[in-house]
Design a protein around this motif. Structure first.
Motif, PDB file in Angstrom:
ATOM      1  N   GLN A   1       2.404  10.507 -27.181  1.00  0.00           N
ATOM      2  CA  GLN A   1       0.901  10.356 -27.058  1.00  0.00           C
ATOM      3  C   GLN A   1       0.066  11.722 -26.849  1.00  0.00           C
TER       4      GLN A   1
ATOM      5  N   LEU B   1       0.118  13.858 -29.890  1.00  0.00           N
ATOM      6  CA  LEU B   1      -1.089  13.042 -30.855  1.00  0.00           C
ATOM      7  C   LEU B   1      -2.429  13.532 -30.405  1.00  0.00           C
ATOM      8  N   ASN B   2      -2.716  13.235 -28.882  1.00  0.00           N
ATOM      9  CA  ASN B   2      -3.828  13.693 -28.546  1.00  0.00           C
ATOM     10  C   ASN B   2      -4.389  15.094 -28.854  1.00  0.00           C
TER      11      ASN B   2
ATOM     12  N   SER C   1      -4.731  15.848 -32.592  1.00  0.00           N
ATOM     13  CA  SER C   1      -6.232  15.186 -33.286  1.00  0.00           C
ATOM     14  C   SER C   1      -7.570  15.897 -32.588  1.00  0.00           C
TER      15      SER C   1
ATOM     16  N   SER D   1      -7.337  18.923 -34.770  1.00  0.00           N
ATOM     17  CA  SER D   1      -7.367  18.647 -36.183  1.00  0.00           C
ATOM     18  C   SER D   1      -8.854  18.572 -36.182  1.00  0.00           C
ATOM     19  N   GLU D   2      -9.810  17.945 -35.542  1.00  0.00           N
ATOM     20  CA  GLU D   2     -11.251  17.618 -35.804  1.00  0.00           C
ATOM     21  C   GLU D   2     -11.837  18.936 -35.505  1.00  0.00           C
TER      22      GLU D   2
ATOM     23  N   VAL E   1      -1.166  18.156 -41.923  1.00  0.00           N
ATOM     24  CA  VAL E   1      -0.374  18.106 -40.600  1.00  0.00           C
ATOM     25  C   VAL E   1       0.911  17.906 -41.031  1.00  0.00           C
TER      26      VAL E   1
ATOM     27  N   ILE F   1      -5.793  11.403 -40.039  1.00  0.00           N
ATOM     28  CA  ILE F   1      -5.191  10.988 -38.793  1.00  0.00           C
ATOM     29  C   ILE F   1      -6.343  10.816 -37.743  1.00  0.00           C
ATOM     30  N   TYR F   2      -6.980  12.107 -37.586  1.00  0.00           N
ATOM     31  CA  TYR F   2      -7.875  12.115 -36.369  1.00  0.00           C
ATOM     32  C   TYR F   2      -9.059  11.225 -36.641  1.00  0.00           C
TER      33      TYR F   2
ATOM     34  N   TRP G   1      -8.296   5.709 -31.616  1.00  0.00           N
ATOM     35  CA  TRP G   1      -7.413   6.021 -30.732  1.00  0.00           C
ATOM     36  C   TRP G   1      -6.164   5.137 -30.910  1.00  0.00           C
TER      37      TRP G   1
ATOM     38  N   GLN H   1      -4.260   5.348 -34.052  1.00  0.00           N
ATOM     39  CA  GLN H   1      -3.574   6.404 -34.133  1.00  0.00           C
ATOM     40  C   GLN H   1      -2.274   6.110 -33.334  1.00  0.00           C
ATOM     41  N   GLN H   2      -2.458   5.868 -32.042  1.00  0.00           N
ATOM     42  CA  GLN H   2      -1.294   5.160 -31.304  1.00  0.00           C
ATOM     43  C   GLN H   2      -0.515   4.259 -32.078  1.00  0.00           C
TER      44      GLN H   2
ATOM     45  N   LEU I   1       1.629   6.291 -34.598  1.00  0.00           N
ATOM     46  CA  LEU I   1       2.586   7.387 -34.131  1.00  0.00           C
ATOM     47  C   LEU I   1       3.787   6.213 -33.721  1.00  0.00           C
TER      48      LEU I   1
ATOM     49  N   VAL J   1       8.071  15.219 -41.353  1.00  0.00           N
ATOM     50  CA  VAL J   1       7.012  14.172 -41.142  1.00  0.00           C
ATOM     51  C   VAL J   1       5.677  15.178 -41.546  1.00  0.00           C
ATOM     52  N   ALA J   2       5.112  14.272 -42.445  1.00  0.00           N
ATOM     53  CA  ALA J   2       3.928  15.144 -42.814  1.00  0.00           C
ATOM     54  C   ALA J   2       2.671  14.285 -43.640  1.00  0.00           C
ATOM     55  N   ALA J   3       1.580  14.559 -43.001  1.00  0.00           N
ATOM     56  CA  ALA J   3       0.270  13.908 -43.599  1.00  0.00           C
ATOM     57  C   ALA J   3      -0.294  14.983 -44.454  1.00  0.00           C
ATOM     58  N   LEU J   4      -0.377  15.011 -45.863  1.00  0.00           N
ATOM     59  CA  LEU J   4      -0.812  16.054 -46.584  1.00  0.00           C
ATOM     60  C   LEU J   4      -1.970  15.417 -47.325  1.00  0.00           C
TER      61      LEU J   4
END
Lengths: 140, 140
Positions: A58, A61-62, A65, A68-69, A82, B49-50, B54, B57-58, B61, B82-85
């Protein structure tokens, strides 16, 4: 005997350390062709996200993100990539690459595509000045 | 007027729908060269993702880590990518690719590298039989 977390030598060689988040080191990949940042959880021997504790996941991820922003706002990209790959460097690390429809790899992923063009010292200082104050603000 | 979530036509074309998690659709990428699975959050217009809440997002994950562990156990890979393209398909989707040091792309990322070799119906049924009962067990 306690063992200390150490950044993988390849990451140390290819990147510039920018900041410390609670869980991760924030690195700038030394390739001026892309705004390319890497989060490395300071967890010894971690190689896959799912192997972290749920609390660490978590937190990763936090931090991911938040970063990312911040990156998309700062660099005004068309898309963020990502990725946790780790085929070359097993130490768990999470790439964040700001992509533009005008960049030299679009729409392909960037990894292993183009010879590296390293930053000048001035360029590194410029990126630090864009990113680090905002991170300090978030973390304070 | 409510708008319903719809899978992007490209994902619909390139993948087989395997299961529904609480947040995501689980797809099998129709390329038999890699155990390659994709989670697509059922959130309209999500691209990064961002940008999810929240809580979403959790949940993403959580579903990603459950799937990751299941895939690595089932396919006994050397590494998970693992990828978010989303450079080609803007609808947010998270790749999970089981990698082997012996696969045809190692250590490069797989995207856009090799012409697709689609599965036979038998192979798809075999993968479903490996994965779906375990997912049903986790979700029940």
């Amino acid at each position: 005997m306690m063992t200390e977390f150490r950044l993988h030598p390849q990451l140390q060689n290819d990147c510039i350390e920018l900041a410390e988040f609670p869980l991760c080191k924030l690195l700038l990949s030394n390739d001026s062709q892309f705004p390319w940042f890497i989060l490395v959880p300071k967890i010894i021997d971690a190689t896959e996200i799912y192997q972290l504790t749920w609390q660490e996941q978590q937190q990763l991820l936090n931090e991911s993100s938040l970063l990312s922003e911040l990156l998309m706002q700062t660099f005004n990209g068309d898309k963020l990539n990502v990725a946790a790959l780790g085929n070359m460097v097993p130490q768990l690390h999470l790439h964040h690459v700001v992509r533009y429809k005008s960049d030299n790899c679009w729409p392909a992923p960037i990894w292993g595509k183009l010879p590296t063009i390293t930053y000048s010292n001035e360029e590194i200082e410029h990126i630090k000045s864009l990113i680090i104050p905002k991170i300090n603000e978030i973390l304070s």
